[in-house]
Design an enzyme around this catalytic site. Sequence first.
Site, PDB file in Angstrom:
ATOM      1  N   SER A 144       0.809  -1.219   0.000  1.00 16.03           N
ATOM      2  CA  SER A 144       0.000   0.000   0.000  1.00 16.03           C
ATOM      3  C   SER A 144       0.844   1.271   0.000  1.00 16.03           C
ATOM      4  CB  SER A 144      -0.969  -0.004   1.186  1.00 16.03           C
ATOM      5  OG  SER A 144      -0.287  -0.228   2.397  1.00 16.03           O
ATOM      6  N   HIS A 195       1.668   4.540   4.784  1.00 15.96           N
ATOM      7  CA  HIS A 195       0.950   5.265   3.739  1.00 15.96           C
ATOM      8  C   HIS A 195       1.515   6.670   3.562  1.00 15.96           C
ATOM      9  CE1 HIS A 195      -2.771   2.534   4.574  1.00 15.96           C
ATOM     10  NE2 HIS A 195      -1.784   1.894   3.974  1.00 15.96           N
TER      11      HIS A 195
END
Length: 220
Positions: A144, A195
């Site tokens: 991610s 992230h």
Amino acid sequence: MQRRQRGISAGLLLLFYEISRVGFQNIPPVTLGTLALNVILFLNPLGPLSEVCISVNESFYRKNWWRLLLSPVHHADDWHLYFNMVSMLWKGIMLERKLGSAWLAYIIAVFSVLIGVVYMVLEYALAELLDDPTYKMICAVGFSGVLFALKVLNNHYNPGRFSSVLGMQISNKYACWVELVAIHLISPGTSFAGHLAGILVGLMYTMGPLKKIMKACAGI
């Protein structure tokens, strides 16, 4: 950190459905290869999550630098894999057509390692600022972070567009930041630092010196 049961499960079946719906012939080679690598390593991991995840303690203090390569391509469970690879499918197709296969492969390789480094810097900074050593022990896996970086690139190359985040139409200029907060609120167990590291690396490429450095290293 333990991996849930592997095998052909609902998440994998849905991923295969999405890929077949697009059509293998319509997926550029680097994007398809990235999907295949992540699926293969999910079905046949190179080690338990505790041995491939990345953290300040495991990767920096204990000098297990190989975790920088392994952590992005291992996933906690089939749904973790599904959501990441569906995102990679669409981002990869658009960016590979825009940048070319060789350059996208180069970007993914560099970003995968660099995001891990930035992730450890962020966790170390949090541990020192908050005087909480547990941040140095938080171990993360998954693609991610790379996807957030690729989203920054995709938004950079497609300015003026809007993305839907929780039903709201958000300008691509701010979509990454809104998604960063939204995902953390909806799924607190996800890696906020991972992230954020992806967004920062993406900005280093689009607004900072990273792209020039990569071109210089590639001899372009």
